[in-house]
Design a protein around this motif. Structure first.
Motif, PDB file in Angstrom:
ATOM      1  N   GLN A 154       0.807  -1.214   0.000  1.00 34.39           N
ATOM      2  CA  GLN A 154       0.000   0.000   0.000  1.00 34.39           C
ATOM      3  C   GLN A 154       0.847   1.274   0.000  1.00 34.39           C
ATOM      4  N   GLY A 155       2.163   1.109   0.140  1.00 31.92           N
ATOM      5  CA  GLY A 155       3.066   2.238  -0.035  1.00 31.92           C
ATOM      6  C   GLY A 155       3.520   2.335  -1.484  1.00 31.92           C
ATOM      7  N   SER A 156       4.014   1.216  -1.987  1.00 35.69           N
ATOM      8  CA  SER A 156       4.413   1.087  -3.389  1.00 35.69           C
ATOM      9  C   SER A 156       4.187  -0.370  -3.753  1.00 35.69           C
ATOM     10  N   GLY A 157       3.442  -0.623  -4.814  1.00 28.77           N
ATOM     11  CA  GLY A 157       3.085  -1.998  -5.148  1.00 28.77           C
ATOM     12  C   GLY A 157       4.254  -2.955  -5.127  1.00 28.77           C
ATOM     13  N   SER A 158       5.333  -2.593  -5.807  1.00 31.07           N
ATOM     14  CA  SER A 158       6.495  -3.473  -5.916  1.00 31.07           C
ATOM     15  C   SER A 158       7.216  -3.674  -4.591  1.00 31.07           C
ATOM     16  N   ALA A 159       6.938  -2.817  -3.612  1.00 37.76           N
ATOM     17  CA  ALA A 159       7.599  -2.921  -2.304  1.00 37.76           C
ATOM     18  C   ALA A 159       7.301  -4.250  -1.633  1.00 37.76           C
ATOM     19  N   CYS A 160       6.132  -4.824  -1.909  1.00 36.77           N
ATOM     20  CA  CYS A 160       5.801  -6.095  -1.265  1.00 36.77           C
ATOM     21  C   CYS A 160       6.793  -7.185  -1.653  1.00 36.77           C
ATOM     22  N   ARG A 161       7.375  -7.081  -2.858  1.00 34.33           N
ATOM     23  CA  ARG A 161       8.338  -8.094  -3.302  1.00 34.33           C
ATOM     24  C   ARG A 161       9.713  -7.889  -2.674  1.00 34.33           C
ATOM     25  N   SER A 162      10.023  -6.656  -2.244  1.00 38.49           N
ATOM     26  CA  SER A 162      11.327  -6.392  -1.618  1.00 38.49           C
ATOM     27  C   SER A 162      11.391  -6.845  -0.172  1.00 38.49           C
ATOM     28  N   ILE A 163      10.275  -7.326   0.361  1.00 44.10           N
ATOM     29  CA  ILE A 163      10.284  -7.880   1.717  1.00 44.10           C
ATOM     30  C   ILE A 163      11.101  -9.176   1.750  1.00 44.10           C
ATOM     31  N   TYR A 164      11.175  -9.858   0.615  1.00 46.55           N
ATOM     32  CA  TYR A 164      11.822 -11.169   0.558  1.00 46.55           C
ATOM     33  C   TYR A 164      13.046 -11.157  -0.367  1.00 46.55           C
ATOM     34  N   GLY A 165      13.958 -12.089  -0.128  1.00 48.61           N
ATOM     35  CA  GLY A 165      15.114 -12.272  -0.985  1.00 48.61           C
ATOM     36  C   GLY A 165      14.838 -13.315  -2.058  1.00 48.61           C
TER      37      GLY A 165
END
Length: 400
Positions: A154-165
Motif C-alpha cells: 500500500q506504499g508502493s506496489g512493488s515494495a511487497c516483493r522487496s520484503i523477501y530475498g
C-alpha cells in the motif's frame, strides 16, 4: 546507522524512545507489474515476479524512532525533511498502528530517517526498496505480526516483493479488500546462485512520467494492457516459475526479454504514448540481441523497468565476457573515474576482433553514467533493533 544518515538527520538525544534500523533491497521484475485495479489499495491488474538484488550495491536504509514525547510525525528522506502527509505513507502508518501489539505505544508519534545509496525516481525501483524498508522498520518498533507484504504494497506496489530475498512473486489476488494480494518467495537466492546482474545506469535523473501517472494512463487507454493481463501473464508466470525451479536460463532469459519488450509496447500503446527508454537504452537492446545471435544459446537477458536503465541477467560463467562486451561498446570518458561498481576488472580481456566485426556497432563513449555488478539477495530485509535512542539520529532543533 548514525554515520550513514546525512547531517540533515542529526541532533539532540532523548531519553524515552523505541528505535529500529533496517535496510531493504531493490527488486527487478522479470514479469512486470503495470496497472492497478484498485488505486487506493494498490491492487494490480496482473501478477508479477521479480529477482531481489543484493544489498551490497543497491539498498534503502531507514531508522525509525517512536516516542510519546514527540509532538508530531516527521520524516527525512536523503537528509531533507519532507511532508509526511503523502497518502501512501499515511496509509502505511495507519496500517502499522492498527496492527500494533504494543499498547504502550498508543498515541506515540514517529520520526523517520531514510536514505538510498542509488538514484531516486530514475527507474531503479527506489520506492520498492524504500517502502519495504519503512514498513519492516515500523513493524519492529510497533511489534506488528501480520504479513508485512500486505502493508508494504500500500506504499508502493512493488515494495511487497522487496520484503523477501531470492525470486519473489506478487499474486494479484481476486478479493476486493486485497487480502489475497500478497508477495511470496518462489525460491531463495541459494537455489540458483549462478545468476548475476549488471545494471547499466544510463541516467540517474528523475524520469518525466512517474510510474503512478504512467500506470493510470495505460489502464485508461491501452487495449494491449488488458490483453496482456488476461491472456499473456498467467501462462508466463507459470513458465517463469518452472524455469526458475529447473534453473533453465534459456527460458528465463527469453521470457524476461519478451516481457520487458511487451511492457514498453504497452507504454507506446498508451495515449498519449509514454516513453521511458532513450537511444542508449535501445542501443543496449540491439547490442545484446546481436551478441546473443552470435552464440549457440542466449547468454544475456535484458530488462527495463519504467526508466532508461538496463538490467542484464547473466550466468556467472559468462560475466567476464559480458563485461568485455559492455566495456568495449560503452567505455567511460577519462573523467569517469568511478565507473565500475562492484566489478573486478582483473582478467577482463579486450573483445576479440571477430565479435566486434560481427556485431558492427560503434562504441558510445560516456553514454553510461556507471555500471553496477551485483548478485541475488540471500536474506530478507536486514534489521537491527536499538533498545535506546541513537544519540544523534534526528535534525538539530527537533523538539523532543
Amino acid at each position: 546507522m548514525e554515520e550513514e544518515l546525512s547531517e540533515g538527520c542529526r541532533g539532540k538525544a532523548m531519553t524515552a524512545a523505541k528505535v529500529a534500523t533496517c535496510s531493504a533491497p531493490v527488486n527487478i521484475a522479470v514479469i512486470k507489474y503495470w496497472g492497478k485495479r484498485d488505486e487506493k489499495l494498490i491492487l494490480p491488474v496482473n501478477s508479477s515476479l521479480s529477482v531481489t538484488l543484493s544489498q551490497s550495491e543497491l539498498k534503502a536504509t531507514t531508522s525509525v524512532s517512536v516516542s510519546k514525547d514527540y509532538e508530531s510525525d516527521r520524516i527525512w528522506l536523503n537528509g531533507k525533511e519532507e511532508l509526511i502527509s503523502n497518502p501512501r505513507l499515511q496509509s502505511c502508518l495507519q496500517q502499522v498502528r492498527e496492527h500494533c501489539s504494543d499498547p504502550t505505544l498508543a498515541g506515540a508519534h514517529v520520526h523517520i530517517c531514510s536514505k538510498n545509496n542509488f538514484p531516486t525516481a530514475a527507474g531503479l525501483a527506489s520506492s520498492a526498496a524504500g517502502y519495504a524498508c519503512l514498513v519492516y522498520c515500523l513493524a519492529q518498533v510497533y511489534d506488528v505480526k501480520c504479513d508485512l507484504s500486505l502493508i508494504a504494497r500500500q506504499g508502493s506496489g512493488s515494495a511487497c516483493r522487496s520484503i523477501y530475498g531470492g525470486f519473489v512473486k506478487w499474486d494479484a489476488g481476486v478479493h476486493d479488500d486485497g487480502s489475497d494480494s500478497i508477495a511470496v518467495q518462489v525460491a531463495p537466492a541459494s537455489h540458483w546462485p549462478d545468476i548475476e546482474i549488471l545494471v547499466l545506469v544510463v541516467s540517474d535523473a528523475k524520469k518525466e512520467y512517474s510510474s503512478t501517472i504512467g500506470m493510470q494512463a495505460s489502464v485508461e487507454t491501452s487495449e494491449l494492457l488488458k490483453y496482456r493481463a488476461k491472456c499473456v501473464v498467467p501462462d508466463r508466470m507459470t513458465q517463469m516459475e518452472t524455469a526458475i525451479e529447473k534453473k533453465d536460463f534459456q527460458t528465463f532469459a527469453k521470457l524476461t526479454m519478451q516481457d520487458s519488450n511487451q511492457f514498453h509496447a504497452i507504454c507506446l500503446d498508451t495515449y498519449p504514448p509514454i516513453t521511458y527508454m532513450n537511444d542508449t537504452s535501445r542501443k543496449i537492446i540491439s547490442l545484446m540481441t546481436k551478441y546473443n545471435s552470435l552464440q549457440d544459446e542466449i547468454k544475456v537477458a535484458y530488462s527495463y523497468d519504467a526508466g532508461p536503465n538496463a538490467v542484464l541477467f547473466v550466468e556467472s560463467k559468462n560475466v567476464p565476457e559480458l563485461l568485455s562486451l559492455v566495456k568495449h561498446y560503452f567505455p567511460p570518458t577519462e573523467e569517469q573515474s568511478n565507473y565500475f561498481h562492484g566489478v573486478d576488472l582483473q582478467g577482463i580481456k579486450d573483445l576479440d576482433k571477430i565479435t566486434v566485426s560481427s556485431i558492427g556497432l560503434s562504441p558510445s563513449v560516456g553514454a553510461l553514467k556507471y555500471i553496477i555488478h551485483t548478485k541475488l539477495q540471500q536474506r530478507h530485509v536486514m534489521f537491527w533493533y536499538c533498545p535506546e535512542i541513537c544519540t544523534d539520529l534526528f535534525t538539530d532543533g527537533v523538539k523532543h
